[in-house]
Motif scaffolding. Structure first.
Motif, PDB file in Angstrom:
ATOM      1  N   CYS A 186       3.318  -6.085  -1.582  1.00 36.75           N
ATOM      2  CA  CYS A 186       2.735  -4.976  -0.813  1.00 36.75           C
ATOM      3  C   CYS A 186       2.063  -3.968  -1.734  1.00 36.75           C
ATOM      4  O   CYS A 186       1.008  -3.415  -1.396  1.00 36.75           O
ATOM      5  CB  CYS A 186       3.822  -4.275   0.002  1.00 36.75           C
ATOM      6  SG  CYS A 186       4.461  -5.232   1.386  1.00 36.75           S
ATOM      7  N   PRO A 209      -2.610  -3.473  -1.198  1.00 35.64           N
ATOM      8  CA  PRO A 209      -2.552  -2.373  -0.234  1.00 35.64           C
ATOM      9  C   PRO A 209      -3.500  -2.613   0.933  1.00 35.64           C
ATOM     10  O   PRO A 209      -4.392  -3.468   0.856  1.00 35.64           O
ATOM     11  CB  PRO A 209      -2.993  -1.163  -1.067  1.00 35.64           C
ATOM     12  CG  PRO A 209      -3.847  -1.750  -2.151  1.00 35.64           C
ATOM     13  CD  PRO A 209      -3.230  -3.076  -2.471  1.00 35.64           C
ATOM     14  N   PRO A 210      -3.349  -1.879   2.015  1.00 33.52           N
ATOM     15  CA  PRO A 210      -4.210  -2.078   3.181  1.00 33.52           C
ATOM     16  C   PRO A 210      -5.663  -1.746   2.879  1.00 33.52           C
ATOM     17  O   PRO A 210      -5.954  -0.885   2.030  1.00 33.52           O
ATOM     18  CB  PRO A 210      -3.629  -1.108   4.219  1.00 33.52           C
ATOM     19  CG  PRO A 210      -2.862  -0.106   3.421  1.00 33.52           C
ATOM     20  CD  PRO A 210      -2.350  -0.834   2.229  1.00 33.52           C
ATOM     21  N   THR A 254      -3.664  -5.377   6.774  1.00 32.10           N
ATOM     22  CA  THR A 254      -2.484  -5.324   5.913  1.00 32.10           C
ATOM     23  C   THR A 254      -2.140  -6.736   5.450  1.00 32.10           C
ATOM     24  O   THR A 254      -2.468  -7.727   6.114  1.00 32.10           O
ATOM     25  CB  THR A 254      -1.275  -4.718   6.659  1.00 32.10           C
ATOM     26  OG1 THR A 254      -1.025  -5.476   7.847  1.00 32.10           O
ATOM     27  CG2 THR A 254      -1.547  -3.262   7.039  1.00 32.10           C
ATOM     28  N   CYS A 255      -1.446  -6.820   4.327  1.00 29.44           N
ATOM     29  CA  CYS A 255      -1.142  -8.126   3.742  1.00 29.44           C
ATOM     30  C   CYS A 255       0.000  -8.813   4.499  1.00 29.44           C
ATOM     31  O   CYS A 255       0.732  -8.192   5.278  1.00 29.44           O
ATOM     32  CB  CYS A 255      -0.789  -7.978   2.266  1.00 29.44           C
ATOM     33  SG  CYS A 255       0.756  -7.093   1.937  1.00 29.44           S
ATOM     34  N   TRP A 284       3.501  -7.278   4.086  1.00 32.70           N
ATOM     35  CA  TRP A 284       3.773  -6.100   4.924  1.00 32.70           C
ATOM     36  C   TRP A 284       4.228  -6.523   6.317  1.00 32.70           C
ATOM     37  O   TRP A 284       5.186  -5.977   6.874  1.00 32.70           O
ATOM     38  CB  TRP A 284       2.517  -5.240   5.000  1.00 32.70           C
ATOM     39  CG  TRP A 284       2.644  -3.985   5.800  1.00 32.70           C
ATOM     40  CD1 TRP A 284       2.239  -3.790   7.094  1.00 32.70           C
ATOM     41  CD2 TRP A 284       3.217  -2.740   5.370  1.00 32.70           C
ATOM     42  NE1 TRP A 284       2.521  -2.503   7.488  1.00 32.70           N
ATOM     43  CE2 TRP A 284       3.115  -1.835   6.453  1.00 32.70           C
ATOM     44  CE3 TRP A 284       3.798  -2.303   4.174  1.00 32.70           C
ATOM     45  CZ2 TRP A 284       3.568  -0.517   6.363  1.00 32.70           C
ATOM     46  CZ3 TRP A 284       4.251  -0.991   4.088  1.00 32.70           C
ATOM     47  CH2 TRP A 284       4.134  -0.131   5.168  1.00 32.70           C
ATOM     48  N   LYS A 285       3.552  -7.539   6.851  1.00 31.73           N
ATOM     49  CA  LYS A 285       3.932  -8.043   8.170  1.00 31.73           C
ATOM     50  C   LYS A 285       5.325  -8.667   8.140  1.00 31.73           C
ATOM     51  O   LYS A 285       6.101  -8.544   9.092  1.00 31.73           O
ATOM     52  CB  LYS A 285       2.893  -9.061   8.656  1.00 31.73           C
ATOM     53  CG  LYS A 285       1.503  -8.475   8.888  1.00 31.73           C
ATOM     54  CD  LYS A 285       0.524  -9.533   9.337  1.00 31.73           C
ATOM     55  CE  LYS A 285      -0.853  -8.954   9.636  1.00 31.73           C
ATOM     56  NZ  LYS A 285      -1.517  -8.388   8.447  1.00 31.73           N
ATOM     57  N   ASP A 293      -1.102   1.534  11.265  1.00 32.36           N
ATOM     58  CA  ASP A 293      -1.097   0.195  11.882  1.00 32.36           C
ATOM     59  C   ASP A 293       0.062   0.028  12.865  1.00 32.36           C
ATOM     60  O   ASP A 293       0.294  -1.079  13.364  1.00 32.36           O
ATOM     61  CB  ASP A 293      -1.003  -0.874  10.791  1.00 32.36           C
ATOM     62  CG  ASP A 293       0.293  -0.781   9.988  1.00 32.36           C
ATOM     63  OD1 ASP A 293       0.708   0.348   9.673  1.00 32.36           O
ATOM     64  OD2 ASP A 293       0.890  -1.827   9.672  1.00 32.36           O
ATOM     65  N   GLN A 353       1.094   1.369  -0.341  1.00 34.51           N
ATOM     66  CA  GLN A 353       1.332   0.132   0.409  1.00 34.51           C
ATOM     67  C   GLN A 353       1.160   0.348   1.908  1.00 34.51           C
ATOM     68  O   GLN A 353       0.964  -0.598   2.658  1.00 34.51           O
ATOM     69  CB  GLN A 353       2.765  -0.373   0.134  1.00 34.51           C
ATOM     70  CG  GLN A 353       3.206  -0.284  -1.325  1.00 34.51           C
ATOM     71  CD  GLN A 353       3.964   1.017  -1.601  1.00 34.51           C
ATOM     72  OE1 GLN A 353       3.728   2.044  -0.990  1.00 34.51           O
ATOM     73  NE2 GLN A 353       4.877   0.960  -2.557  1.00 34.51           N
ATOM     74  N   MET A 354       1.289   1.610   2.332  1.00 33.09           N
ATOM     75  CA  MET A 354       1.249   1.930   3.755  1.00 33.09           C
ATOM     76  C   MET A 354      -0.096   2.543   4.127  1.00 33.09           C
ATOM     77  O   MET A 354      -0.623   3.401   3.409  1.00 33.09           O
ATOM     78  CB  MET A 354       2.361   2.931   4.089  1.00 33.09           C
ATOM     79  CG  MET A 354       2.383   3.361   5.530  1.00 33.09           C
ATOM     80  SD  MET A 354       3.614   4.643   5.813  1.00 33.09           S
ATOM     81  CE  MET A 354       3.016   5.952   4.752  1.00 33.09           C
ATOM     82  N   ALA A 355      -0.631   2.106   5.271  1.00 27.88           N
ATOM     83  CA  ALA A 355      -1.921   2.617   5.735  1.00 27.88           C
ATOM     84  C   ALA A 355      -1.759   4.016   6.321  1.00 27.88           C
ATOM     85  O   ALA A 355      -1.054   4.213   7.308  1.00 27.88           O
ATOM     86  CB  ALA A 355      -2.502   1.680   6.786  1.00 27.88           C
TER      87      ALA A 355
END
Length: 563
Positions: free
Chosen positions: A43, A47-48, A65-66, A69-70, A195, A249-251
């Protein structure tokens, strides 16, 4: 029986529950090492990204997102990182169980601990509203253990003017539709976890003439789905992703709401009060992240000291280096006990087992712990990074990631000064009751050590600090209101240090306490426990000193002196 977590103990656990929880934590710990940790690093490396248009020039506003992350989202559901708190399998101890799992998860989660905080907060708000029928489905998704059903939530509060002053900074307008739903219009400047599936947001309801009421009494709370059944954005336009120092790592995005369909879930004008439950939860998650970062960096520093040879011997054999890590260890133990105390009190409140005193204490300790551990964590992780020398500065070690992600903790969900003022509000609102409960609780905890000779110095220092804090409160009470405002930060630090000291003493007074437990309590109490009393004696909160603060910052004509 007692549940032990790195020396922490809690009474009233049955053998069966103790064994079950211990097995769950051990299993989860192994999963973190083998599966979650590599995903967290992925992650960070991926990154997003924001794709505003497709190949044919059509606007799509797609945040990509990668896969890691999901997968984090699926694992969060499977492990019940939100569900655990609401299923209440272990009654009032369920929050403690959840807090420990999140504590273990935090630094390997690749930033996914942030959307979990807001998801937990959203579930708490819905529960506190009495689980309205229109939100029951959302609650079930937010607290699901099924990866295919699990939703995450955002928290869209910060707007163009930014900051914590949402009462005057919220420009989003809600327009009521003939069918009773609302459409939201406005600009959200900082939306974490953009997201997410759903979100809670504040807006001002426009009347028939299009007028809105300003101030906090004009704000109402709304629930909205980010996308419709066809996965199209709910009349939302993504302006851009934020370029942040950490938590990359976070949008996090800037969003335009251009008629987003939403449901009013608070009484009109009661938005701030309704969302306070969410802020309470996200602040506790902030404390979890802070303590987890401190523990992670100390653990790495400790291991490195067993391997790194300098000046002919291992780092662990250099007394000064061990002293440095030991000082960080003491700070981390105090912070950890503060966290567990809050989780314990929250669990009591959620199962209707909390006394009025417990509830007052929880209201006080959440902002105190959040502001104090946020600052503690920043100082500790930077100190720990130094334990690695130049290698600590290298990106591929992963250490700078922890440092960057930690630095947000003193800012997110209220800066230190903002939360210090919140602490003062809790005193005022309770008409002094909360501080009386604070003192009585601290006294009860340190009385447990009356028969432990090794803790006598710590108890005396605590008693002296309590006396000095009492004198400060009495002295400040006769001054003008600005005195307490100027003292707010030092006052909050004093509350944090005194209460954490009481927890450490209580912990060290157990029959099975170790020599390290006793040493940690004594060392904690050797620091300045009541800085507000010292600064009050130094007249730091006087009006003339406040004027000099401004002069020191900006200068005063005709002087142009600058160093």
């Amino acid at each position: 029986m007692r549940l032990k977590l790195r020396g922490l103990s809690y009474p009233s656990f049955s053998d069966l529950v103790l064994e079950e929880v211990s097995q769950d934590l051990e299993r989860f710990g192994n999963r973190l090492l083998t599966e979650v940790k590599p995903l967290g690093w992925e992650c960070e490396l991926n990154p997003p990204v924001f794709r505003q248009y497709d190949a044919w020039g059509q606007r799509v506003d797609h945040i990509i997102t990668c896969s890691a992350w999901k997968r984090m989202k699926e694992i969060s559901a499977e492990e019940g990182l939100i569900a655990e708190a609401y299923e209440r399998r272990y009654s009032n101890w369920s929050r403690v169980h959840q807090a420990v799992k999140l504590y273990l998860f935090s630094t390997t989660s690749g930033g996914f601990n942030c959307p979990l905080a807001m998801t937990d907060g959203a579930a708490k708000v819905i529960e506190s509203l009495g689980m309205p029928a229109s939100l029951k489905n959302a609650f079930d998704h937010l607290t699901s253990r099924d990866p295919k059903k699990f939703w995450t939530s955002g928290q869209w509060m910060t707007e163009r003017r930014g900051g914590s002053d949402v009462a005057n900074g919220t420009e989003t307008v809600a327009r009521k539709q003939p069918d009773g739903t609302y459409r939201l219009y406005g600009f959200k400047w900082f939306t974490s976890a953009a997201d997410s599936d759903v979100t809670l947001t504040l807006a001002r309801i426009a009347d028939a003439e299009g007028h809105v009421k300003q101030g906090s009494s004009g704000l109402s709370l709304f629930f909205l789905k980010v996308r419709d059944e066809d996965k199209k954005l709910n009349n939302i336009r993504v302006q851009r992703l934020k370029d942040k120092l950490g938590t990359r790592q976070m949008a996090t995005a800037e969003l335009w709401l251009d008629g987003a369909e939403a449901e009013l879930i608070s009484a009109e004008g009661r938005g701030v009060a309704s969302i306070s439950n969410m802020l309470n939860i996200t602040r506790i998650h902030n404390v979890i992240g802070a303590v987890a970062s401190m523990r992670r960096m100390i653990s790495l520093s400790r291991e490195y000291a067993l391997k790194r040879v300098v000046f002919g011997k291992l780092l662990k054999d250099h007394p000064l280096h061990m002293q440095t890590i030991a000082r960080m260890e003491v700070q981390t133990r105090g912070a950890f006990l503060l966290l567990m105390e809050i989780a314990r009190l929250l669990g009591l409140a959620e199962t209707n087992m909390a006394s009025e005193q417990d509830q007052l204490l929880l209201r006080l300790l959440v902002p105190v712990a959040k502001l104090y551990t946020g600052k503690q964590a920043s100082a500790t992780v930077i100190e720990a990074m130094e334990c690695f020398g130049g290698q600590g500065y290298m990106e591929d070690t992963g250490l700078p990631v922890i440092v960057r992600d930690t630095l947000v903790l003193s800012i997110w969900e209220g800066t230190t000064n903002i939360l210090s003022l919140d602490v003062l509000r809790s005193l005022t609102k309770s008409q002094g009751q909360v501080i009386a409960v604070f003192f009585s609780t601290v006294q009860k905890k340190i009385e447990l050590a009356s028969s432990t000779a090794e803790l006598e110095p710590a108890v005396k220092q605590m008693q002296a600090a309590i006396s000095r804090l009492t004198q400060f409160i009495q002295g400040a009470g006769s001054k003008e209101a600005m005195t307490m405002e100027l003292a707010a930060r030092d006052f909050s630090y004093s509350l944090a240090r005194i209460y954490a000291g009481a927890l450490l003493i209580e912990h060290a007074s157990r029959p099975d306490a170790s020599a390290e437990d006793i040493s940690a309590a004594r060392r904690w109490c050797n620091q300045e426990l009541c800085p507000v009393a010292t600064e009050f004696k130094n007249r730091s909160y006087e009006a003339e000193e406040s004027l000099m603060d401004s002069s020191l910052v900006y200068g005063s004509p005709p002087s142009t002196s600058r160093l």
